[in-house]
Motif scaffolding. Structure first.
Motif, PDB file in Angstrom:
ATOM      1  N   LYS B  59      49.421  22.087  36.196  1.00 55.62           N
ATOM      2  CA  LYS B  59      48.924  22.256  34.806  1.00 55.62           C
ATOM      3  C   LYS B  59      49.717  23.356  34.107  1.00 55.62           C
ATOM      4  CE  LYS B  59      44.193  20.629  35.056  1.00 55.62           C
ATOM      5  NZ  LYS B  59      42.828  21.040  35.381  1.00 55.62           N
ATOM      6  N   ASP B  60      49.964  24.451  34.831  1.00 60.44           N
ATOM      7  CA  ASP B  60      50.772  25.552  34.276  1.00 60.44           C
ATOM      8  C   ASP B  60      52.160  25.059  33.870  1.00 60.44           C
ATOM      9  OD1 ASP B  60      48.771  27.373  34.556  1.00 60.44           O
ATOM     10  OD2 ASP B  60      49.560  28.338  36.402  1.00 60.44           O
ATOM     11  N   ALA B  61      52.703  24.226  34.815  1.00 56.62           N
ATOM     12  CA  ALA B  61      54.044  23.701  34.543  1.00 56.62           C
ATOM     13  C   ALA B  61      54.032  22.853  33.265  1.00 56.62           C
ATOM     14  CB  ALA B  61      54.530  22.873  35.736  1.00 56.62           C
ATOM     15  N   GLU B  62      52.965  22.053  33.159  1.00 57.98           N
ATOM     16  CA  GLU B  62      52.837  21.170  32.006  1.00 57.98           C
ATOM     17  C   GLU B  62      52.684  21.998  30.715  1.00 57.98           C
ATOM     18  OE1 GLU B  62      51.220  16.910  32.645  1.00 57.98           O
ATOM     19  OE2 GLU B  62      49.621  18.111  31.675  1.00 57.98           O
ATOM     20  N   LEU B  63      51.843  23.033  30.822  1.00 55.00           N
ATOM     21  CA  LEU B  63      51.606  23.921  29.679  1.00 55.00           C
ATOM     22  C   LEU B  63      52.936  24.534  29.216  1.00 55.00           C
ATOM     23  CD1 LEU B  63      48.748  24.460  28.515  1.00 55.00           C
ATOM     24  CD2 LEU B  63      48.871  26.733  29.569  1.00 55.00           C
ATOM     25  N   GLY B  64      53.690  25.083  30.195  1.00 64.92           N
ATOM     26  CA  GLY B  64      54.985  25.693  29.895  1.00 64.92           C
ATOM     27  C   GLY B  64      55.928  24.642  29.284  1.00 64.92           C
ATOM     28  N   HIS B  65      55.881  23.476  29.861  1.00 67.62           N
ATOM     29  CA  HIS B  65      56.762  22.409  29.470  1.00 67.62           C
ATOM     30  C   HIS B  65      56.480  22.010  28.035  1.00 67.62           C
ATOM     31  CE1 HIS B  65      57.472  17.895  29.435  1.00 67.62           C
ATOM     32  NE2 HIS B  65      58.726  18.355  29.637  1.00 67.62           N
ATOM     33  N   ALA B 120      60.765  15.383  38.242  1.00 68.41           N
ATOM     34  CA  ALA B 120      61.965  14.678  37.751  1.00 68.41           C
ATOM     35  C   ALA B 120      61.792  14.314  36.280  1.00 68.41           C
ATOM     36  CB  ALA B 120      62.205  13.430  38.605  1.00 68.41           C
ATOM     37  N   ILE B 121      60.545  13.848  35.932  1.00 64.34           N
ATOM     38  CA  ILE B 121      60.251  13.491  34.541  1.00 64.34           C
ATOM     39  C   ILE B 121      60.314  14.740  33.675  1.00 64.34           C
ATOM     40  CG2 ILE B 121      58.425  12.619  32.986  1.00 64.34           C
ATOM     41  CD1 ILE B 121      57.632  10.795  35.403  1.00 64.34           C
ATOM     42  N   PHE B 122      59.718  15.876  34.209  1.00 64.84           N
ATOM     43  CA  PHE B 122      59.795  17.135  33.443  1.00 64.84           C
ATOM     44  C   PHE B 122      61.249  17.473  33.111  1.00 64.84           C
ATOM     45  CE2 PHE B 122      55.644  18.987  35.259  1.00 64.84           C
ATOM     46  CZ  PHE B 122      54.976  18.784  34.063  1.00 64.84           C
ATOM     47  N   ASN B 123      62.065  17.444  34.154  1.00 69.05           N
ATOM     48  CA  ASN B 123      63.471  17.849  33.963  1.00 69.05           C
ATOM     49  C   ASN B 123      64.194  16.934  32.955  1.00 69.05           C
ATOM     50  OD1 ASN B 123      63.322  20.049  35.579  1.00 69.05           O
ATOM     51  ND2 ASN B 123      63.896  18.887  37.418  1.00 69.05           N
ATOM     52  N   LYS B 124      63.929  15.616  33.133  1.00 71.50           N
ATOM     53  CA  LYS B 124      64.582  14.650  32.234  1.00 71.50           C
ATOM     54  C   LYS B 124      64.200  14.911  30.795  1.00 71.50           C
ATOM     55  CE  LYS B 124      65.536   9.726  32.442  1.00 71.50           C
ATOM     56  NZ  LYS B 124      64.960   8.448  32.999  1.00 71.50           N
ATOM     57  N   SER B 125      62.853  15.127  30.561  1.00 69.99           N
ATOM     58  CA  SER B 125      62.387  15.352  29.189  1.00 69.99           C
ATOM     59  C   SER B 125      62.923  16.663  28.642  1.00 69.99           C
ATOM     60  CB  SER B 125      60.846  15.297  29.142  1.00 69.99           C
ATOM     61  OG  SER B 125      60.299  16.273  29.991  1.00 69.99           O
ATOM     62  N   LEU B 126      63.061  17.660  29.531  1.00 70.29           N
ATOM     63  CA  LEU B 126      63.594  18.947  29.080  1.00 70.29           C
ATOM     64  C   LEU B 126      65.045  18.767  28.618  1.00 70.29           C
ATOM     65  CD1 LEU B 126      62.201  21.685  31.527  1.00 70.29           C
ATOM     66  CD2 LEU B 126      61.646  21.374  29.145  1.00 70.29           C
ATOM     67  N   ASN B 127      65.795  18.004  29.406  1.00 68.99           N
ATOM     68  CA  ASN B 127      67.198  17.763  29.058  1.00 68.99           C
ATOM     69  C   ASN B 127      67.308  17.085  27.704  1.00 68.99           C
ATOM     70  OD1 ASN B 127      68.268  18.971  31.291  1.00 68.99           O
ATOM     71  ND2 ASN B 127      68.282  17.067  32.472  1.00 68.99           N
ATOM     72  N   GLU B 145      54.866   8.632  30.599  1.00 70.39           N
ATOM     73  CA  GLU B 145      55.130   8.437  32.036  1.00 70.39           C
ATOM     74  C   GLU B 145      54.616   9.654  32.842  1.00 70.39           C
ATOM     75  OE1 GLU B 145      58.859   7.147  34.854  1.00 70.39           O
ATOM     76  OE2 GLU B 145      59.132   7.160  32.649  1.00 70.39           O
ATOM     77  N   GLY B 146      54.903  10.881  32.209  1.00 72.21           N
ATOM     78  CA  GLY B 146      54.432  12.129  32.893  1.00 72.21           C
ATOM     79  C   GLY B 146      52.937  12.130  33.058  1.00 72.21           C
ATOM     80  N   LYS B 147      52.199  11.641  32.020  1.00 75.41           N
ATOM     81  CA  LYS B 147      50.740  11.628  32.130  1.00 75.41           C
ATOM     82  C   LYS B 147      50.283  10.725  33.272  1.00 75.41           C
ATOM     83  CE  LYS B 147      46.389  10.731  29.916  1.00 75.41           C
ATOM     84  NZ  LYS B 147      45.847  10.055  31.010  1.00 75.41           N
ATOM     85  N   ILE B 148      50.945   9.540  33.335  1.00 69.47           N
ATOM     86  CA  ILE B 148      50.595   8.581  34.405  1.00 69.47           C
ATOM     87  C   ILE B 148      50.823   9.220  35.780  1.00 69.47           C
ATOM     88  CG2 ILE B 148      51.279   6.360  35.466  1.00 69.47           C
ATOM     89  CD1 ILE B 148      51.899   5.461  32.466  1.00 69.47           C
ATOM     90  N   LYS B 149      51.997   9.890  35.876  1.00 71.17           N
ATOM     91  CA  LYS B 149      52.325  10.548  37.170  1.00 71.17           C
ATOM     92  C   LYS B 149      51.260  11.585  37.533  1.00 71.17           C
ATOM     93  CE  LYS B 149      56.029   8.675  38.722  1.00 71.17           C
ATOM     94  NZ  LYS B 149      55.844   7.800  39.851  1.00 71.17           N
TER      95      LYS B 149
END
Lengths: 147, 592
Positions: B59-65, B120-127, B145-149
């Protein structure tokens, strides 16, 4: 015993008994010669030297110097006297004495009677016994003369 | 044999010890399993918190993201990167926690795959987001997709949590099952142990009572032994063979004439008391005792300090019970009294022997020396009667007659007295004899007198008996001649002789007899008889009921009868009735 008289000897230390003995033979109607000795030593000295031995020897047992038993032993030890008839002539007839003298080879045992007539009877009985016949059947029952 | 009290006690204690060991073992095992299940609970708890951490970190990662996507400010990337690292750590810890469980491992693998693809999805979206400020279509898709994951991860975690809960429940159930019985079990075993200990205690208590009673008995026995030693004049001693030491009882010291324990108990000290002449002999005995470890009966003398000499007798036996040291137990007796008595008896025996010799010497004198003068008196009288009677006056002849009857009476007395003294006990002469024959001989001996008196003797058949024949013949002669002597004037004498076998118990005078059966022989006559009061007296030596002039007799005949019957262990009884007759009853025992 075809001789004219019978040779008789008596060894007895008692003077009275010798007196009765000779008197009795004087009374008997038998030809005899009686010689008396007052103890065993006197008797044995006579027997040693005698040329004519007595036919009948009367032995008192209780004598001084040499007892009748000792004389009997000596006489029986010598073959010289084997023909001699030996009559024990004693006051007592204790079983011991009777047994001993019988074993030593005496021919008859006379207890001195206390009656002169009886004495004569006893002596004549002994003198007239045919000893040659008697000695062949020596037995203890007849050894002690009973009248 | 096996269950002796001490063995029983050993078994009880052994059981108790075993049970206590069992309790220890069980307790250890249960505590072990208890701590194990606690460990499991702790693991489950850790697992749960790790899983929750993963969610929270994600959740923290998602928040930061999301923050970064909105602002493109790199400040939001910091918590995002931190959480990525934390999630990795969480996954690593989970990996160690569930290393053993296969199902959870698969679940974890799934979770790891899902987490990795989420990042992987986080990184891709960040890029994608770095270049443009506005959200592109592509990015939106990635967010979906991230939500589904994320949902998938939640599902993974919830699967793991459910499974772990299940495991926990199972574990709890299992340990409840095992631990639930444990207290009851322990309590039961404890009670059993207590019971066993109580039994053992009771047993020990009882044994102690028995032991103290036995001790009391031993104490009494010791006192009695001490008393017995004093009374019997004995002492006891022990030789401890292996240590070569001695123990002497108090009374042994007293027998030596000293105070108890007044010297060290040893052979050397004891030998100080031994009589000089006995030292060597006793020394040899003791040497053989040391060699053979046994002491046969040995006699010796000791000298007490006051100089008194005592006679001792000792004996010892080896006690070797296999467990303890070898001990030679000895008893020493003071036999001085016995010895003195023996000496006294010996002296008396010698005296008796001397007396007997004197008596037989007297017999000899009586038979020879007394008879000789008498015989001569009688012979000279017979000479006077034969040759000189006619020379005597009437008075002289009367005197001679008197001398004659006196001397014949003297002869009779001497002969009877001799007969009496010769009637002695002679054991060896007992022989099996036909009594009828002895009676015949007696009749033969008296035939003259029987004929003179015209007497009739009626006898029943007599038995064969174990007797001294000449004595029984003499008995018959004396009894018959007694009847002949005391017959009634003018009445033909009849003597009846009867025999019967009797039981000793049936006859009053035989009550004390050692023999069971007796021969009863009765001699009965019809003579002058006698007063019953004299029935015992007539058997006494020289006892006469009539004057010499009336009836001849020495008063010895019946005394001889009594002596002969005594020699045969029998009894003779006289019964009389004046003017009617006399009877003599003889009881002779069956000797075999």
């Amino acid at each position: 015993m075809n001789k004219e008289y019978i040779n008789i000897a008596l060894a007895d230390d008692d003077e009275d008994d010798r007196f009765f003995f000779t008197e009795a033979f004087e009374d008997l109607k038998i030809k005899n010669r009686v010689s008396t000795f007052k103890d065993g030593i006197e008797l044995m000295e006579f027997l040693e030297k005698a040329s004519l031995l007595p036919d009948l020897l009367f032995l008192d047992l209780n004598m001084p110097k040499k007892s009748g038993i000792e004389c009997l032993k000596e006489i029986k030890a010598s073959s010289k006297f084997k023909e001699m008839i030996i009559a024990i002539y004693s006051t007592s007839s204790s079983e011991e004495d009777v047994e001993n003298t019988f074993v030593l080879g005496a021919n008859i045992y006379i207890k001195k009677p206390n009656d002169f007539e009886k004495l004569k009877k006893v002596l004549s009985e002994v003198v007239t016994t045919n000893w040659q016949y008697e000695t062949s059947g020596l037995n203890k029952e007849n050894f002690l003369l009973r009248l | 044999m096996f269950l002796t009290p001490s063995n029983l006690l050993k078994i009880v204690f052994g059981l108790g010890l075993f049970v206590i060991l069992c309790i220890g073992g069980f307790t250890y095992k249960h505590i072990n399993s208890l701590s194990e299940s606690t460990e499991v609970v702790k693991d489950t708890y850790n697992l749960r918190s790790e899983l929750e951490y993963i969610i929270s970190n994600l959740k923290d990662a998602e928040l930061g993201h999301r923050g970064y996507l909105l602002t493109h400010d790199s400040i939001f990337l910091e918590p995002y990167e931190e959480s990525a690292e934390k999630v990795n750590n969480n996954l690593l810890r989970l990996d160690t926690l569930i290393i053993k469980n296969k199902v959870q491992r698969e679940n974890l693998n799934q979770l790891e795959v899902d987490v990795a693809s989420r990042f992987a999805i986080f990184n891709k979206s960040l890029n994608i987001a770095e270049d443009k400020i506005i959200l592109s279509q592509e990015l939106l898709l990635l967010l979906h997709e991230g939500k589904i994951k994320m949902d998938r991860i939640r599902n993974d975690i919830s699967v793991m949590l459910v499974y772990e809960n299940k495991l926990l429940l199972e574990n709890q159930k299992k340990s409840e099952q095992a631990l639930g019985l444990t207290p009851l079990f322990l309590y039961g075993i404890l009670v059993l142990t207590l019971v066993l200990l109580l039994v053992a205690y009771a047993k020990i208590n009882r044994d102690l009572t028995v032991l103290s009673e036995t001790n009391e008995d031993l104490e009494i026995f010791k006192k009695l032994t001490e008393q017995a030693e004093v009374v019997s004049k004995s002492g006891t001693w022990i030789w401890y063979v292996d240590e070569n030491t001695y123990h002497f009882s108090d009374n042994l010291y007293k027998l030596l004439g000293v105070e108890p324990n007044s010297f060290e108990p040893s052979l050397e000290n004891l030998f100080e008391f031994i009589h000089e002449e006995d030292r060597e002999g006793l020394g040899q005995e003791v040497n053989s005792m040391i060699k053979n470890e046994e002491l046969p009966f040995v006699n010796y003398r000791i000298v007490q300090p006051n100089g008194t000499i005592k006679h001792f007798k000792a004996h010892a036996q080896l006690i070797d019970n296999g467990f303890e040291d070898k001990q030679l137990l000895g008893v020493t007796l003071d036999v001085t009294d016995e010895f003195d008595n023996f000496k006294l008896i010996e002296e008396r025996n010698l005296e008796l022997e001397r007396n007997n010799k004197e008596l037989s010497a007297f017999n000899y004198v009586a038979s020879h020396d007394l008879q000789e003068p008498l015989r001569k008196i009688q012979t000279f009288i017979s000479r006077i009667e034969a040759k000189e009677l006619n020379n005597l006056s009437e008075k002289g002849q009367f005197y001679i007659d008197k001398i004659k009857s006196s001397s014949s009476r003297m002869r009779m007395l001497i002969e009877d007295l001799l007969q009496y003294s010769r009637t002695n006990k002679s054991k060896n002469d007992f022989k099996n004899v036909d009594i009828n024959q002895l009676l015949e001989q007696a009749k033969q001996e008296l035939s003259d007198s029987i004929e003179d008196k015209n007497a009739e003797i009626i006898s029943s058949i007599l038995p064969t008996m174990e007797v001294v024949s000449f004595q029984i013949e003499q008995l018959f002669i004396n009894l018959i001649s007694n009847s002949l002597k005391y017959s009634r004037e003018g009445v033909p004498l009849v003597i009846e002789i009867k025999h019967q076998e009797v039981l000793s118990n049936d006859v009053e005078c035989l009550q004390k007899s050692l023999f069971k059966y007796h021969h009863k022989i009765i001699f009965k006559d019809n003579g002058i008889g006698f007063e019953q009061t004299y029935s015992k007296k007539i058997f006494d030596l020289f006892n006469r009921l009539h004057g010499k002039s009336e009836y001849s007799g020495t008063g010895i005949g019946l005394a001889i009868c009594k002596k002969i019957v005594d020699n045969h262990h029998g009894v003779i009884i006289a019964k009389g009735e004046p003017g009617i007759g006399a009877s003599f009853t003889i009881y002779l025992p069956f000797l075999k």
